[in-house]
Scaffold this active site. Structure first.
Site, PDB file in Angstrom:
ATOM      1  N   CYS A 157       0.811  -1.232   0.000  1.00  0.00           N
ATOM      2  CA  CYS A 157       0.000   0.000   0.000  1.00  0.00           C
ATOM      3  C   CYS A 157       0.837   1.271   0.000  1.00  0.00           C
ATOM      4  CB  CYS A 157      -0.881   0.046   1.245  1.00  0.00           C
ATOM      5  SG  CYS A 157      -2.019  -1.295   1.319  1.00  0.00           S
TER       6      CYS A 157
HETATM    7  N1  CO8 Z   1     -21.485  -9.476   0.031  1.00  0.00           N
HETATM    8  C1  CO8 Z   1     -22.362  -9.649   1.038  1.00  0.00           C
HETATM    9  N2  CO8 Z   1     -21.995  -9.807   2.314  1.00  0.00           N
HETATM   10  C2  CO8 Z   1     -20.684  -9.816   2.591  1.00  0.00           C
HETATM   11  C3  CO8 Z   1     -19.714  -9.654   1.591  1.00  0.00           C
HETATM   12  C4  CO8 Z   1     -20.147  -9.483   0.259  1.00  0.00           C
HETATM   13  N3  CO8 Z   1     -19.303  -9.316  -0.749  1.00  0.00           N
HETATM   14  N4  CO8 Z   1     -18.496  -9.692   2.167  1.00  0.00           N
HETATM   15  C5  CO8 Z   1     -18.679  -9.880   3.462  1.00  0.00           C
HETATM   16  N5  CO8 Z   1     -20.003  -9.976   3.743  1.00  0.00           N
HETATM   17  C6  CO8 Z   1     -20.649 -10.209   5.041  1.00  0.00           C
HETATM   18  C7  CO8 Z   1     -19.683 -10.842   6.029  1.00  0.00           C
HETATM   19  O1  CO8 Z   1     -19.610 -12.238   5.875  1.00  0.00           O
HETATM   20  C8  CO8 Z   1     -20.306 -10.449   7.345  1.00  0.00           C
HETATM   21  O2  CO8 Z   1     -21.387 -11.276   7.644  1.00  0.00           O
HETATM   22  P1  CO8 Z   1     -21.707 -11.703   9.155  1.00  0.00           P
HETATM   23  O3  CO8 Z   1     -21.942 -10.414   9.889  1.00  0.00           O
HETATM   24  O4  CO8 Z   1     -22.892 -12.574   9.005  1.00  0.00           O
HETATM   25  O5  CO8 Z   1     -20.454 -12.397   9.634  1.00  0.00           O
HETATM   26  C9  CO8 Z   1     -20.843  -9.057   7.070  1.00  0.00           C
HETATM   27  O6  CO8 Z   1     -20.997  -8.978   5.644  1.00  0.00           O
HETATM   28  C10 CO8 Z   1     -19.903  -7.994   7.530  1.00  0.00           C
HETATM   29  O7  CO8 Z   1     -18.570  -8.326   7.088  1.00  0.00           O
HETATM   30  P2  CO8 Z   1     -17.292  -7.562   7.540  1.00  0.00           P
HETATM   31  O8  CO8 Z   1     -17.295  -7.391   9.014  1.00  0.00           O
HETATM   32  O9  CO8 Z   1     -16.088  -8.209   6.921  1.00  0.00           O
HETATM   33  O10 CO8 Z   1     -17.570  -6.169   6.793  1.00  0.00           O
HETATM   34  P3  CO8 Z   1     -16.889  -4.799   7.006  1.00  0.00           P
HETATM   35  O11 CO8 Z   1     -17.919  -3.790   7.268  1.00  0.00           O
HETATM   36  O12 CO8 Z   1     -15.703  -4.850   7.919  1.00  0.00           O
HETATM   37  O13 CO8 Z   1     -16.331  -4.500   5.523  1.00  0.00           O
HETATM   38  C11 CO8 Z   1     -14.233  -4.508   4.368  1.00  0.00           C
HETATM   39  C12 CO8 Z   1     -15.355  -5.332   4.945  1.00  0.00           C
HETATM   40  C13 CO8 Z   1     -14.794  -3.653   3.244  1.00  0.00           C
HETATM   41  C14 CO8 Z   1     -13.169  -5.429   3.814  1.00  0.00           C
HETATM   42  C15 CO8 Z   1     -13.658  -3.600   5.486  1.00  0.00           C
HETATM   43  O14 CO8 Z   1     -13.383  -4.341   6.640  1.00  0.00           O
HETATM   44  C16 CO8 Z   1     -12.398  -2.883   5.086  1.00  0.00           C
HETATM   45  O15 CO8 Z   1     -12.323  -2.235   4.063  1.00  0.00           O
HETATM   46  N6  CO8 Z   1     -11.369  -2.935   5.932  1.00  0.00           N
HETATM   47  C17 CO8 Z   1     -10.101  -2.268   5.691  1.00  0.00           C
HETATM   48  C18 CO8 Z   1      -9.412  -3.004   4.652  1.00  0.00           C
HETATM   49  C19 CO8 Z   1      -8.128  -2.401   4.209  1.00  0.00           C
HETATM   50  O16 CO8 Z   1      -7.821  -1.240   4.320  1.00  0.00           O
HETATM   51  N7  CO8 Z   1      -7.355  -3.248   3.659  1.00  0.00           N
HETATM   52  C20 CO8 Z   1      -6.139  -2.882   3.139  1.00  0.00           C
HETATM   53  C21 CO8 Z   1      -6.097  -3.515   1.861  1.00  0.00           C
HETATM   54  S1  CO8 Z   1      -4.453  -3.791   1.441  1.00  0.00           S
HETATM   55  C22 CO8 Z   1      -4.034  -2.677   0.309  1.00  0.00           C
HETATM   56  O17 CO8 Z   1      -4.639  -1.658   0.202  1.00  0.00           O
HETATM   57  C23 CO8 Z   1      -2.910  -3.012  -0.630  1.00  0.00           C
HETATM   58  C24 CO8 Z   1      -2.443  -4.441  -0.539  1.00  0.00           C
HETATM   59  C25 CO8 Z   1      -1.668  -4.844  -1.724  1.00  0.00           C
HETATM   60  C26 CO8 Z   1      -2.498  -4.923  -3.004  1.00  0.00           C
HETATM   61  C27 CO8 Z   1      -3.140  -6.234  -3.273  1.00  0.00           C
HETATM   62  C28 CO8 Z   1      -3.650  -6.330  -4.668  1.00  0.00           C
HETATM   63  C29 CO8 Z   1      -4.344  -7.622  -4.980  1.00  0.00           C
END
Ligand code: CO8
Length: 374
Positions: A157
């Site tokens: 990142c």
């Molecule tokens: N559709 C429907 N429901 C879903 C989906 C979906 N696609 N995905 C998850 N759910 C469900 C889950 O299963 C969960 O259900 P339950 O409550 O029954 O367990 C519910 O929705 C809530 O899930 P989460 O708690 O996971 O949802 P969040 O509100 O936390 O959102 C995110 C998930 C969007 C992933 C969020 O946590 C987030 O964005 N977090 C920060 C992530 C971040 O900054 N990551 C860094 C990424 S790394 C980077 O930027 C570079 C890395 C290198 C590049 C890689 C390239 C490939």
């Protein structure tokens, strides 16, 4: 004595192909239905887990993402494939990432009013490079006719901001007159399109930036760098295990742990306070307060993260003009997000306006630059 360093040019290139949440969800759900039908016996016996279904509404609400660009769209939406189809190019043909990089670099050179003979170094920095050597940066250097030297860097990142830091040091020390930093983020080959939790997160893009001595700058939109600050803290919460050892560990190269995976909730909770503190410390160290900052070009991973960090910085939610969001169109583009925001919204600032470019994420890593329009 150190040279004053400016950002004198920025370039942004995106592929023609875009994929909406609706398209992506339809293909994932078709794949999940196929999977569940194919493995019904094992799933019913409790030996295999059924694939849950995805939803476009969830994606937009949880992340702010509406669409993403794909370098190659073919294959990604095929429920029997779920990964892009990239052709293998001959060794004497421009590589995929060099092509992306050059497209963005040309725009940055133009904005900076610079020709290749005025550039002394090229840094290609991104989350993944498609090969180890020769460096993509050296291929780009050769294709653009730049003398001097080039090298590749990987910092997930923070690849873009950390590379800008290295360029800043070179120009400040006088070891390079001007440096071209490029971030060809070809993320789609490492996205697990079969995983509901992460299939929507990433998009492909390339950004490029020119840094040079203030004394040589003849750009209309230049920003003096007031300070740079970097921080890393080891975390397993965002990980991709694919690497050159994958061939010899005799494990499945397609397994989920080889692709991008994360504990998104933990990342959210841990990174937001770290990033807000880092930025506040950095702004303070340059003799400013957060209220002196006209624009925040923040990392683009999740809209809710940016809102929370903005609130921590300002004590209120920043406006879209103060902290632009590009996630809706581009999704998370690994290191390039803050620079997409910079590309799209830096020409309207006036002399003396200050801004912050900041990345935060995998590593964990945080990188920032405090800049002032000249
Ligand atoms: N559709 C429907 N429901 C879903 C989906 C979906 N696609 N995905 C998850 N759910 C469900 C889950 O299963 C969960 O259900 P339950 O409550 O029954 O367990 C519910 O929705 C809530 O899930 P989460 O708690 O996971 O949802 P969040 O509100 O936390 O959102 C995110 C998930 C969007 C992933 C969020 O946590 C987030 O964005 N977090 C920060 C992530 C971040 O900054 N990551 C860094 C990424 S790394 C980077 O930027 C570079 C890395 C290198 C590049 C890689 C390239 C490939």
């Amino acid at each position: 004595m150190q040279n004053n360093v400016v950002i004198s040019g920025a370039g942004l290139w995106n592929p023609e192909n875009s994929i909406s949440n609706e398209e992506l969800v339809a293909s994932y759900n078709a794949y999940a239905a196929l999977h569940n039908e194919r493995y019904a016996t094992e799933i019913n016996a409790g030996e295999r887990v059924a694939k849950p279904f995805s939803s476009a509404e969830f994606i937009e609400k949880a992340s702010g993402i509406k669409s993403r660009y794909a370098f190659v769209k073919e294959g990604i939406l095929d429920p029997e494939r779920m990964r892009p189809v990239l052709e293998e190019r001959e060794d004497d043909t421009l590589s995929h990432q060099a092509e992306m990089a050059i497209n963005a670099a040309k725009i940055a050179l133009q904005e900076a009013n610079k020709t290749p003979d005025q550039i002394d170094a090229v840094i290609v920095s991104c989350a993944y490079t498609q090969r180890s050597y020769p460096a993509i940066a050296i291929e780009v250097q050769h294709a653009l006719g730049i003398e001097g030297f080039g090298f590749d860097m990987l910092v997930a990142c923070s690849a873009a901001t950390f590379a800008l830091h290295r360029a800043y040091e070179m120009v400040a020390a006088g070891t390079a007159r001007a440096v071209l930093v490029i971030n060809p983020e070809l993320t789609s080959p490492q996205v697990n399109y079969m995983d509901r939790d992460s299939h929507f997160i990433f998009g492909d893009v390339a950004t490029a930036t020119i840094l040079e001595q203030e004394s040589s700058c003849n750009s209309e939109h230049a920003y003096r760098i007031l300070g740079v600050k970097a921080q890393t803290s080891y975390s397993n919460n965002i990980r991709s295990n694919f690497g050159y050892l994958s061939r010899v560990t005799d494990t499945d190269p397609y397994s989920a742990d080889k692709l991008f995976h994360q504990n998104g909730r933990k990342v959210f909770k841990e990174v937001c306070p770290m990033a807000a503190q880092h930025i506040t410390d950095h702004v303070t160290a340059t003799g400013n307060t957060n209220n002196d900052i006209r624009r925040w070009w923040l990392h683009q991973a999740n809209i809710n993260m940016n809102t929370l960090i903005g609130k921590k910085l300002l004590g209120r939610e920043p406006s879209a003009d103060e902290a632009p969001i590009v996630l809706d169109e581009y999704a998370n583009t690994a290191s390039a997000g803050s620079l997409i925001a910079f590309n799209k919204s830096h020409k309207d600032l006036v002399k003396g306006d200050k801004g912050v470019i900041c990345s935060f994420g995998a590593g964990y890593s945080i990188g920032s630059l405090v800049i002032e329009k000249i």
